[in-house]
Design a protein around this motif. Sequence first.
Motif, PDB file in Angstrom:
ATOM      1  N   VAL A  18       0.859  -1.181   0.000  1.00  0.00           N
ATOM      2  CA  VAL A  18       0.000   0.000   0.000  1.00  0.00           C
ATOM      3  C   VAL A  18       0.898   1.233   0.000  1.00  0.00           C
ATOM      4  O   VAL A  18       1.737   1.396   0.882  1.00  0.00           O
ATOM      5  CB  VAL A  18      -0.943   0.023   1.221  1.00  0.00           C
ATOM      6  N   VAL A  19       0.702   2.081  -1.014  1.00  0.00           N
ATOM      7  CA  VAL A  19       1.529   3.278  -1.162  1.00  0.00           C
ATOM      8  C   VAL A  19       0.655   4.460  -1.556  1.00  0.00           C
ATOM      9  O   VAL A  19      -0.494   4.294  -1.977  1.00  0.00           O
ATOM     10  CB  VAL A  19       2.637   3.082  -2.227  1.00  0.00           C
ATOM     11  N   LEU A  20       1.213   5.648  -1.452  1.00  0.00           N
ATOM     12  CA  LEU A  20       0.593   6.869  -1.968  1.00  0.00           C
ATOM     13  C   LEU A  20       1.366   7.286  -3.204  1.00  0.00           C
ATOM     14  O   LEU A  20       2.603   7.247  -3.213  1.00  0.00           O
ATOM     15  CB  LEU A  20       0.681   7.991  -0.927  1.00  0.00           C
ATOM     16  N   ARG A  21       0.638   7.691  -4.232  1.00  0.00           N
ATOM     17  CA  ARG A  21       1.282   8.196  -5.438  1.00  0.00           C
ATOM     18  C   ARG A  21       0.313   9.126  -6.142  1.00  0.00           C
ATOM     19  O   ARG A  21      -0.893   9.102  -5.885  1.00  0.00           O
ATOM     20  CB  ARG A  21       1.706   7.058  -6.360  1.00  0.00           C
ATOM     21  N   ASP A  78      -1.881  -2.891  -3.769  1.00  0.00           N
ATOM     22  CA  ASP A  78      -1.518  -3.898  -4.775  1.00  0.00           C
ATOM     23  C   ASP A  78      -1.744  -3.383  -6.193  1.00  0.00           C
ATOM     24  O   ASP A  78      -2.289  -4.079  -7.056  1.00  0.00           O
ATOM     25  CB  ASP A  78      -2.287  -5.203  -4.543  1.00  0.00           C
ATOM     26  N   GLY A  79      -1.363  -2.137  -6.451  1.00  0.00           N
ATOM     27  CA  GLY A  79      -1.443  -1.562  -7.780  1.00  0.00           C
ATOM     28  C   GLY A  79      -2.778  -0.949  -8.158  1.00  0.00           C
ATOM     29  O   GLY A  79      -2.917  -0.401  -9.251  1.00  0.00           O
ATOM     30  N   VAL A  80      -3.789  -1.021  -7.284  1.00  0.00           N
ATOM     31  CA  VAL A  80      -5.131  -0.505  -7.587  1.00  0.00           C
ATOM     32  C   VAL A  80      -5.451   0.656  -6.647  1.00  0.00           C
ATOM     33  O   VAL A  80      -5.352   0.512  -5.419  1.00  0.00           O
ATOM     34  CB  VAL A  80      -6.201  -1.610  -7.445  1.00  0.00           C
ATOM     35  N   ALA A  81      -5.866   1.785  -7.224  1.00  0.00           N
ATOM     36  CA  ALA A  81      -6.253   2.942  -6.412  1.00  0.00           C
ATOM     37  C   ALA A  81      -7.540   2.633  -5.659  1.00  0.00           C
ATOM     38  O   ALA A  81      -8.545   2.250  -6.258  1.00  0.00           O
ATOM     39  CB  ALA A  81      -6.438   4.162  -7.295  1.00  0.00           C
ATOM     40  N   ALA A 105     -15.243   1.452  -0.244  1.00  0.00           N
ATOM     41  CA  ALA A 105     -15.841   0.544   0.747  1.00  0.00           C
ATOM     42  C   ALA A 105     -15.018  -0.731   0.911  1.00  0.00           C
ATOM     43  O   ALA A 105     -14.851  -1.234   2.026  1.00  0.00           O
ATOM     44  CB  ALA A 105     -17.276   0.219   0.352  1.00  0.00           C
ATOM     45  N   SER A 106     -14.467  -1.255  -0.175  1.00  0.00           N
ATOM     46  CA  SER A 106     -13.715  -2.519  -0.117  1.00  0.00           C
ATOM     47  C   SER A 106     -12.409  -2.412   0.655  1.00  0.00           C
ATOM     48  O   SER A 106     -11.843  -3.430   1.052  1.00  0.00           O
ATOM     49  CB  SER A 106     -13.421  -3.005  -1.541  1.00  0.00           C
ATOM     50  N   ALA A 107     -11.907  -1.215   0.886  1.00  0.00           N
ATOM     51  CA  ALA A 107     -10.616  -1.039   1.549  1.00  0.00           C
ATOM     52  C   ALA A 107     -10.735  -0.390   2.926  1.00  0.00           C
ATOM     53  O   ALA A 107      -9.723  -0.061   3.541  1.00  0.00           O
ATOM     54  CB  ALA A 107      -9.692  -0.210   0.664  1.00  0.00           C
ATOM     55  N   ARG A 108     -11.940  -0.227   3.415  1.00  0.00           N
ATOM     56  CA  ARG A 108     -12.126   0.426   4.713  1.00  0.00           C
ATOM     57  C   ARG A 108     -11.769  -0.506   5.864  1.00  0.00           C
ATOM     58  O   ARG A 108     -11.798  -1.714   5.740  1.00  0.00           O
ATOM     59  CB  ARG A 108     -13.574   0.912   4.849  1.00  0.00           C
ATOM     60  N   GLY A 109     -11.432   0.115   6.992  1.00  0.00           N
ATOM     61  CA  GLY A 109     -11.146  -0.639   8.205  1.00  0.00           C
ATOM     62  C   GLY A 109      -9.740  -1.197   8.281  1.00  0.00           C
ATOM     63  O   GLY A 109      -9.427  -1.960   9.190  1.00  0.00           O
ATOM     64  N   ARG A 110      -8.869  -0.815   7.376  1.00  0.00           N
ATOM     65  CA  ARG A 110      -7.499  -1.333   7.358  1.00  0.00           C
ATOM     66  C   ARG A 110      -6.467  -0.300   7.792  1.00  0.00           C
ATOM     67  O   ARG A 110      -5.275  -0.572   7.770  1.00  0.00           O
ATOM     68  CB  ARG A 110      -7.154  -1.828   5.959  1.00  0.00           C
ATOM     69  N   GLY A 111      -6.911   0.903   8.123  1.00  0.00           N
ATOM     70  CA  GLY A 111      -5.995   1.947   8.557  1.00  0.00           C
ATOM     71  C   GLY A 111      -5.382   2.736   7.424  1.00  0.00           C
ATOM     72  O   GLY A 111      -4.488   3.562   7.658  1.00  0.00           O
ATOM     73  N   TYR A 112      -5.835   2.537   6.188  1.00  0.00           N
ATOM     74  CA  TYR A 112      -5.237   3.225   5.050  1.00  0.00           C
ATOM     75  C   TYR A 112      -5.436   4.738   5.125  1.00  0.00           C
ATOM     76  O   TYR A 112      -4.516   5.500   4.832  1.00  0.00           O
ATOM     77  CB  TYR A 112      -5.811   2.717   3.729  1.00  0.00           C
TER      78      TYR A 112
END
Length: 194
Positions: A18-21, A78-81, A105-112
């Motif tokens: 997980v990265v910021l770009r 994993d390469g997907v925004a 919604a699919s990425a919530r709750g993970r601390g991102y």
Amino acid sequence: MCIRRSLGDTLTGVVASVVLRPWMLSDAPALRAAWASNPDLSTQFGEAVLDTDLQAEEYLQSSLGFAESARNWAIVEDGVAVGNVGLAAIEWRHATAWAYYWVAASARGRGYATGALSAVADHAFSDGLERLELGHRVNNPASCRVAVGAGFLAEGVERQKLRYGTERFDVELHARLCTDPAPQHARLRLPMLT
């Protein structure tokens, strides 16, 4: 004069996948998917309609780029925004900016969102900004947890500041100063790619 912290002082963990770009036009399908993932996200996109890749590309170009007064980073898993973190109303005379974030919604709750906001705050402070502000509807406790987790302290409530449809919402304001201590309990801080 602001006392600067080194970025290493706030690094409590890194998630390599997980990265910021900066956003890219090729992120249009992911942006559309995020926009469609939760009706509540429509408030983050204003009047935008992202039913097609072309509409998503136009939104990317008009609203999620880099400029002197606004900057946006894609939260990429994993390469997907899967989200966005940004600064707007960047004002150098007073060294302030307005921070915002959203996650599909699919990425919530993970601390991102917390990790992204922490990283962008550190980056902004290293660039010379001294105060970052943000606001969230008081009926959005998840957004409040992100703000607090990234070291933004609550400063007050603006009554009935926002209107969505016919309903008005109070907004709780938060701010983080460059001299504030780094958040101790942030689960992760996302690495930034340029």
